[in-house]
Design a protein around this motif. Sequence first.
Motif, PDB file in Angstrom:
ATOM      1  N   PHE A  79       0.839  -1.201   0.000  1.00 37.73           N
ATOM      2  CA  PHE A  79       0.000   0.000   0.000  1.00 37.73           C
ATOM      3  C   PHE A  79       0.876   1.253   0.000  1.00 37.73           C
ATOM      4  N   ASP A  80       1.941   1.244   0.811  1.00 42.26           N
ATOM      5  CA  ASP A  80       2.850   2.395   0.833  1.00 42.26           C
ATOM      6  C   ASP A  80       3.500   2.612  -0.531  1.00 42.26           C
ATOM      7  N   PHE A  81       3.841   1.504  -1.205  1.00 39.66           N
ATOM      8  CA  PHE A  81       4.457   1.623  -2.527  1.00 39.66           C
ATOM      9  C   PHE A  81       3.489   2.242  -3.521  1.00 39.66           C
ATOM     10  N   VAL A  82       2.227   1.780  -3.483  1.00 40.71           N
ATOM     11  CA  VAL A  82       1.221   2.330  -4.391  1.00 40.71           C
ATOM     12  C   VAL A  82       1.002   3.810  -4.092  1.00 40.71           C
ATOM     13  N   ARG A  83       0.953   4.165  -2.814  1.00 39.61           N
ATOM     14  CA  ARG A  83       0.775   5.569  -2.451  1.00 39.61           C
ATOM     15  C   ARG A  83       1.975   6.405  -2.887  1.00 39.61           C
ATOM     16  N   ALA A 138       3.971   5.679  -5.406  1.00 42.75           N
ATOM     17  CA  ALA A 138       3.895   5.759  -6.868  1.00 42.75           C
ATOM     18  C   ALA A 138       2.893   6.820  -7.298  1.00 42.75           C
ATOM     19  N   GLN A 139       1.780   6.924  -6.570  1.00 47.93           N
ATOM     20  CA  GLN A 139       0.797   7.947  -6.887  1.00 47.93           C
ATOM     21  C   GLN A 139       1.366   9.349  -6.654  1.00 47.93           C
ATOM     22  N   ASP A 140       2.102   9.521  -5.548  1.00 47.32           N
ATOM     23  CA  ASP A 140       2.734  10.806  -5.266  1.00 47.32           C
ATOM     24  C   ASP A 140       3.721  11.184  -6.367  1.00 47.32           C
ATOM     25  N   VAL A 141       4.513  10.197  -6.801  1.00 44.11           N
ATOM     26  CA  VAL A 141       5.485  10.443  -7.873  1.00 44.11           C
ATOM     27  C   VAL A 141       4.766  10.850  -9.155  1.00 44.11           C
ATOM     28  N   HIS A 142       3.704  10.111  -9.477  1.00 43.09           N
ATOM     29  CA  HIS A 142       2.948  10.411 -10.699  1.00 43.09           C
ATOM     30  C   HIS A 142       2.369  11.822 -10.651  1.00 43.09           C
ATOM     31  N   GLU A 143       1.740  12.180  -9.542  1.00 40.92           N
ATOM     32  CA  GLU A 143       1.118  13.498  -9.439  1.00 40.92           C
ATOM     33  C   GLU A 143       2.169  14.613  -9.470  1.00 40.92           C
ATOM     34  N   THR A 144       3.295  14.377  -8.783  1.00 39.83           N
ATOM     35  CA  THR A 144       4.342  15.401  -8.733  1.00 39.83           C
ATOM     36  C   THR A 144       4.896  15.707 -10.117  1.00 39.83           C
ATOM     37  N   PHE A 145       5.247  14.663 -10.860  1.00 41.19           N
ATOM     38  CA  PHE A 145       5.918  14.895 -12.142  1.00 41.19           C
ATOM     39  C   PHE A 145       4.931  15.224 -13.257  1.00 41.19           C
ATOM     40  N   ARG A 199      11.452   1.095  -4.965  1.00 41.41           N
ATOM     41  CA  ARG A 199      10.860   2.433  -5.029  1.00 41.41           C
ATOM     42  C   ARG A 199      11.771   3.392  -5.805  1.00 41.41           C
ATOM     43  N   LEU A 200      13.055   3.335  -5.522  1.00 41.84           N
ATOM     44  CA  LEU A 200      13.984   4.249  -6.169  1.00 41.84           C
ATOM     45  C   LEU A 200      14.045   3.989  -7.663  1.00 41.84           C
TER      46      LEU A 200
END
Length: 532
Positions: free
Chosen positions: A133-137, A139-146, A244-245
């Motif tokens: 769940f943390d990984f999906v969250r 990934a969502q943060d990364v997607h929204e940021t970029f 994650r990285l």
Amino acid sequence: MIPTIASILAGPAVQTGEPEVLSGAGRLGRPVRWVHVSEVREVGDLLEGDELLLSTGLAMSGPVEDALAYVSGLVAAGAAGLIIELGERFPAVPPEVLAYVRAVDFPFVVLHRQARFVLITEEVHRGIVADRFDFVRFAQDVHETFTALSLAGAGIEKLLQAGAEMAGSSMVLEDLNRRVVAFHPIGRPAEGLLADWERRSRLCQRRADTGLAGIEGWLTTIVGTHGHEWGRLVVPNPAADQQRLGMLVERVAQAVELSRMIERDQLSVQLQAQGGLLTELMEGRLVDEPVAVARARALGLRSGDHYVAAVVQADTGADDAAVSHGAQRRLTERVSRALRVSRQSAIVGILGDDQVMLLLSVPVGSTDDATLTAFADAMRLDPGQVAVTIGAGPAEADLLPASGSLRTAQHVARVAHEVLGPGPAYHRQADIRLHGLIAQLHGDPRVQAFAEAELGPLLAHEARHGGGLLELLRQFLAAGGNKSRLARASHRSRPALYAKLAQIEQVLGVSLDDPDSQLSLGVAMLAQDHAR
């Protein structure tokens, strides 16, 4: 964080069983993908790898050969480890089994007291699901940021800064020649991050996928579309969570490529927005000579015998937009004053932040050299705040063919400014020759790839061993392949020189006596030197 054998053993559910590690103590940091409770002897065929097995030893009861077969099956299946609860049915581990697991360094743990396996599996699986769940969250943060940064038109430096801050690690973007294009340091000064970068980068082999490479353990990913890679994104000090990285750097690489594509489009739009006759001529959008002449006359260009293009190149050295705009305005004013002083008739346009282009009308009875010299002399009398270089194209009898003259002048001015430095009042194509071609193409990934193919083995050898072979090759090429002249210039004895040249041939796998090899190496060396 994804559970490891060590974190599972430290959990309260396992601690009630008084665990004892009998083998594989050095591999307790291995991640655990799942936990199974099984008493089936053939369980190895059901595993996919990285599972931790819980058992009461039922599958190991019986002959020692069966116990060894069971454990060896787990090892072959890639199991993360085995936890056995000792009891009446399995009071002790056979010495043969213990000797085997220690020989293969397989994590093997016994519980001296009864433990509730259901609590162990629940505890571990809860951690695994939470990590997913943390990984999906994340990934969502990364997607929204970029996505937001890309929509806002963020530059490459901003993208790297955002990526480095999310990773908690420095990021460096390099091109195919291992030159640093952009970077953002985290936790260390820039001078330490980039120290001896090219040599260190050459010791880190390129890989097609995202992952760790090189003796320093860099995390790298390719930047560019498939078949058109132009750079590499590097995390020199990667964090522990490689999954994650890796996902993050791939997203940063995609954003960098998108930014690069948008930047190219913006440059084209900028040139079109400048409009004007000169831009239309350069882009070949004017196809009717009478229309072009009429528009030029309306802009104040006097009729003449023929036309010649010139481009004034300046080094503004300004990153701030306001400062750059001011420098551009002052340069344009300086060009206009020089035209008035020299009494030349020309159309003036702005080309980027550091170039002003002109199409001069050469009066009847005069020459293009006289016209250019008069303008260059007037520019020297009004020195301004920055040094400039003037590039000139060939003379043309009509306006439409002057598009080629404008492009040539732009190219000559930029190359002469970067490579030749101070010199004549103005420069022609004959002054730059091959330097001009390489200067125009050195940023092309194909040229960079060619230079790497020709000189890469020697550059890697220099990075590892030093020895000055690269400089000797440069001297050899400058001497036109004449070994006698090279021996005198390098102050070496002929036997020592021949030995060094033979070493260069061995490293590169070519013959230096071959004219084609000398030509290819010379072009590659020119591209390599120009890049610096």
